[in-house]
Design a protein around this motif. Sequence first.
Motif, PDB file in Angstrom:
ATOM      1  N   LEU A  15       5.459  -1.884 -12.367  1.00 24.22           N
ATOM      2  CA  LEU A  15       4.002  -2.002 -12.418  1.00 24.22           C
ATOM      3  C   LEU A  15       3.422  -0.739 -13.040  1.00 24.22           C
ATOM      4  O   LEU A  15       4.050   0.317 -13.048  1.00 24.22           O
ATOM      5  N   ASN A  19      -2.016  -0.765 -11.471  1.00 20.08           N
ATOM      6  CA  ASN A  19      -1.596  -1.753 -10.487  1.00 20.08           C
ATOM      7  C   ASN A  19      -1.360  -1.097  -9.124  1.00 20.08           C
ATOM      8  O   ASN A  19      -1.715  -1.655  -8.086  1.00 20.08           O
ATOM      9  N   ALA A  75      -3.523  -7.575  -7.692  1.00 23.19           N
ATOM     10  CA  ALA A  75      -3.057  -6.269  -8.177  1.00 23.19           C
ATOM     11  C   ALA A  75      -1.639  -6.348  -8.711  1.00 23.19           C
ATOM     12  O   ALA A  75      -1.298  -5.675  -9.679  1.00 23.19           O
ATOM     13  N   ILE A  76      -0.821  -7.178  -8.113  1.00 20.80           N
ATOM     14  CA  ILE A  76       0.559  -7.323  -8.576  1.00 20.80           C
ATOM     15  C   ILE A  76       0.616  -8.124  -9.866  1.00 20.80           C
ATOM     16  O   ILE A  76       1.364  -7.795 -10.787  1.00 20.80           O
ATOM     17  N   LYS A  78      -1.781  -8.603 -12.139  1.00 19.64           N
ATOM     18  CA  LYS A  78      -2.612  -8.112 -13.240  1.00 19.64           C
ATOM     19  C   LYS A  78      -1.747  -7.455 -14.308  1.00 19.64           C
ATOM     20  O   LYS A  78      -0.936  -6.581 -14.027  1.00 19.64           O
ATOM     21  N   LYS A  79      -1.933  -7.900 -15.537  1.00 16.44           N
ATOM     22  CA  LYS A  79      -1.216  -7.302 -16.657  1.00 16.44           C
ATOM     23  C   LYS A  79      -2.020  -6.121 -17.177  1.00 16.44           C
ATOM     24  O   LYS A  79      -3.242  -6.191 -17.280  1.00 16.44           O
TER      25      LYS A  79
END
Length: 87
Positions: A15, A19, A75-76, A78-79
Amino acid sequence: MSKKITDKKKFEMALDKGNYRLLAIAFIIVVIGFLLMTGSSNDDPTVFNEDIYSFRRITLAPVVVLFGFLFGIYAILKKPSADEKKK
């Protein structure tokens, strides 16, 4: 040529920094929700405390916790943007 590519991929994190910041915010939101669920202790165990059925404990706190978990999933997933990848 292929060695440079594999070396770069080798050190990439799963991440991005953004992130992890969002995950920290989600964790704080969940903790706030659990703190809202807590309440004062009852000094006399023979007396029933009606405060356990308050709006804060029954409705607000679970909604805050659920929002925190959903924000953590966001949050995980999201790119990172192109600007964040260049850094």
